[in-house]
Design an enzyme around this catalytic site. Structure first.
Site, PDB file in Angstrom:
ATOM      1  N   LYS A   1       0.847  -1.195   0.000  1.00 28.88           N
ATOM      2  CA  LYS A   1       0.000   0.000   0.000  1.00 28.88           C
ATOM      3  C   LYS A   1       0.888   1.252   0.000  1.00 28.88           C
ATOM      4  CE  LYS A   1      -3.824   1.767   2.973  1.00 28.88           C
ATOM      5  NZ  LYS A   1      -4.589   1.467   4.205  1.00 28.88           N
TER       6      LYS A   1
ATOM      7  N   SER B   1      -9.855  -1.275   7.438  1.00 30.23           N
ATOM      8  CA  SER B   1      -9.227  -0.979   6.144  1.00 30.23           C
ATOM      9  C   SER B   1      -8.554  -2.152   5.445  1.00 30.23           C
ATOM     10  CB  SER B   1      -8.217   0.158   6.292  1.00 30.23           C
ATOM     11  OG  SER B   1      -8.893   1.395   6.261  1.00 30.23           O
TER      12      SER B   1
ATOM     13  N   SER C   1      -9.565   1.289   3.465  1.00 30.46           N
ATOM     14  CA  SER C   1      -8.742   2.131   2.636  1.00 30.46           C
ATOM     15  C   SER C   1      -7.662   1.389   1.848  1.00 30.46           C
ATOM     16  CB  SER C   1      -8.085   3.203   3.521  1.00 30.46           C
ATOM     17  OG  SER C   1      -7.136   2.615   4.398  1.00 30.46           O
TER      18      SER C   1
END
Ligand SMILES: *[C@@H]1O[C@H](CO)[C@@H](O)[C@H](O)[C@H]1NC(C)=O
Ligand SMILES: *[C@@H]1O[C@H](CO)[C@@H](O)[C@H](O)[C@H]1NC(C)=O
Ligand SMILES: *[C@@H]1O[C@H](CO)[C@@H](O)[C@H](O)[C@H]1NC(C)=O
Ligand SMILES: *[C@@H]1O[C@H](CO)[C@@H](O)[C@H](O)[C@H]1NC(C)=O
Length: 516
Positions: free
Chosen positions: A113, A217, A193
């Site tokens: 990420k 997330s 996320s």
């Protein structure tokens, strides 16, 4: 808040005219007969061993998939210009049987990420232009461990900008640099996320990926993109070098296509990192011999699973009601004991009092300022700078569209005062008198809930959760989440693997390609 919106579930896309989907026009199989699509880490290691595949071929396959599918899906923010060189190195090491080659993640491509620092040609920006050009002091703790294991850092995955801690109005999976990430199954909400991490493994743009979770997330995008996610006990994996929200809640974990892949990734990234002292205390939870030993087909036998029905609302959706019933039946058939209709004692208080938000606001400011201060160079040195940057570049950051309310709220805080202390105490008390008590009183191994609906309870106590694909509702994937007490990853992996093997529900999404 780092968000897991559940309303996404009922949104479906009608038609997108520029897109066509088709199943199998591209070569999926190498000359050796080996098919990369949907291959697991274990499959790939075996193919390496049998000389049916090289890491270079593997990286080339994914680079091609990214080229074809990423213009639509936007799961990948940056590709590592050194990925092929890293693949060649892995291939050379394998040839001379270097120690550690032919096992674990050696020679396996991984996406991290974009809030996870890499000290290489890749940028680390949490999706924001404010951090473009920043220079990180070193690899994040988990990246150090990945490189040491011989994994190939294929690139950076997209995310909800600042892990959804900038604006409550920004859609899941959107960031200024990468645009709107898309769920490969529905071309709609990928949840967030860690959207790009889940999108990319689901669409076979990479073998495995890493995401981060503060509250939902990892679990929510895994659920929405038919992936397996592990949100580890806080501190089991290092958060050093990760653009933070809350050191009390942040956790770094795998998002993969299978439970076994996720176990291999967890095994690689868990452990002590002197840049994150929480890893010292949490290292007591790491089992000798790693996590792969818990991939047991009969892992559900004798497990006590709590069903907490307050945590989901299927509305009038008969399909979901029926599917939930069916999956619970599967758990029972595999030998689990279900303890149904449980209620967490203080649930009304937990759901109605905003202590978590109060804490995340002041923690975000403190932790982000510390992260920014540690950078070697950066266009922004504080949360106040980020807010000013957004204002100045309001067009670039689409400020008019989405604003930055979360950041403005956080900036107003001023460290730990009386209210903040009370908020923290509230969450400790809620966890002890709530989830911990429920687990112990009923002698549970885990709680089972649909989607990421239980993420808040796991978040405020630092507890782990594992989510596994559980079905598709009108084409929209959803998962089942197993949550447990701190350090219960071995049990959760046994349960999740056994459930996965009993159901084998995951199917890859259609290929997504721009029409030319
Ligand atoms: C990092 O950002 C700079 C500035 O936009 C860009 O030139 C560079 O290509 C980026 N790195 C990668 C690996 O994409
Ligand atoms: C970790 O703890 C040691 C000993 O208390 C301390 O010296 C060090 O600064 C801490 N490291 C970090 C990164 O907080
Ligand atoms: C469920 O159906 C009833 C009766 O048709 C309706 O009144 C109610 O609003 C529906 N609930 C939801 C959540 O859709
Ligand atoms: C802590 O919990 C109490 C009892 O629910 C509540 O009244 C109070 O507002 C909470 N404090 C904070 C700072 O969240």
């Amino acid at each position: 808040m780092d968000s897991a919106r559940v309303s996404y579930f009922f949104q479906f896309l009608s038609t997108i005219l520029v897109l066509v989907t088709f199943p199998s026009v591209l070569p999926k199989t190498l000359a050796s007969g080996f098919s990369v699509k949907e291959a697991t880490v274990k499959d790939l290691q075996l193919a390496f061993k049998r000389n049916q595949l090289t890491s270079r071929q593997l990286v080339e396959f994914y680079l091609n998939q990214i080229k074809i599918q990423n213009p639509i899906l936007k799961g990948v923010l940056e590709v590592n210009p050194d990925a092929l060189a890293q693949a060649d190195k892995a291939d050379r090491e394998r040839k001379i049987k270097a120690p550690g080659s032919l096992s674990g993640l050696h020679g396996i491509p991984i996406l991290v990420k974009d809030n996870i620092a890499t000290k290489d040609k890749l940028n680390t920006t949490a999706g924001s232009f404010a951090l473009l050009g920043s220079v990180v002091p070193r690899d994040a703790g988990v990246v150090t461990k990945l490189r040491k294991a011989g994994a190939i850092i294929l690139g950076k995955a997209t995310l909800s900008e600042w892990s959804h801690q900038r604006s409550s109005n920004a859609p899941n999976g959107w960031n200024a640099r990468g645009g709107q990430g898309k769920n490969p199954y529905t071309l709609d909400d990928p949840c967030g996320s860690s959207s790009g991490s889940a999108i990319s493994v689901a669409a076979n743009l990479v073998t495995v990926s890493i995401g981060t979770e503060t509250d939902g997330s990892i679990l929510c995008p895994s659920s929405a993109n038919s992936a397996v996610g592990i949100k580890p006990t806080v501190g089991l994996t290092s958060r050093a070098g990760v653009v933070p929200i809350s050191p009390r809640q942040d956790s770094v974990g795998p998002i993969c296509r299978t439970v076994s892949d996720a176990a291999y990734v967890l095994e690689t990234i868990a452990g002590i990192d002197t840049y994150d002292n929480a890893t010292i205390e949490a290292s007591k939870y790491i089992p000798k011999g790693g996590y792969a030993q818990f991939l047991k087909k009969d892992g559900l036998r004798g497990k006590r699973l709590g069903v907490v029905r307050l945590y989901y609302n299927f509305g009038n959706d008969t399909f979901l009601h029926e599917t939930f019933k069916l999956r619970l039946k599967t758990l029972r058939q595999r030998g689990a004991v279900l303890v149904d209709n449980l209620v967490i004692d203080n649930i009304d208080e937990i759901l109605s009092v905003p202590s978590e938000n109060i804490a995340l606001n002041f923690e975000f400011k403190l932790a982000l300022n510390a992260y920014l201060k540690d950078l070697v160079a950066s266009p922004v040195k504080s949360l106040a700078d980020v807010i000013a940057f957004n204002n100045k570049h309001s067009k670039l950051e689409e400020l008019g569209k989405y604003g930055q309310d979360h950041m403005l709220e956080a900036e107003k805080t001023n460290g730990i005062g009386k209210v903040e202390k009370q908020a923290l105490l509230n969450m400790t008390r809620w966890s002890q008198n709530g989830f911990e008590k429920l687990m112990k009183r009923n002698k549970l191994d885990a709680v089972v809930t649909p989607f990421a609906s239980f993420s808040g309870i796991l978040a405020i106590g630092g507890y782990p959760g594992v989510i596994v694909p559980a079905g598709y509702e009108k084409g929209m994937p959803f998962g089942f989440c197993f949550g447990g007490l701190k350090g219960s990853e071995p049990k959760l992996i046994e349960i999740a693997y056994s459930f996965e093997q009993a159901t084998l529900i995951r199917k890859p999404p259609p290929l997504r390609k721009l029409e030319v």
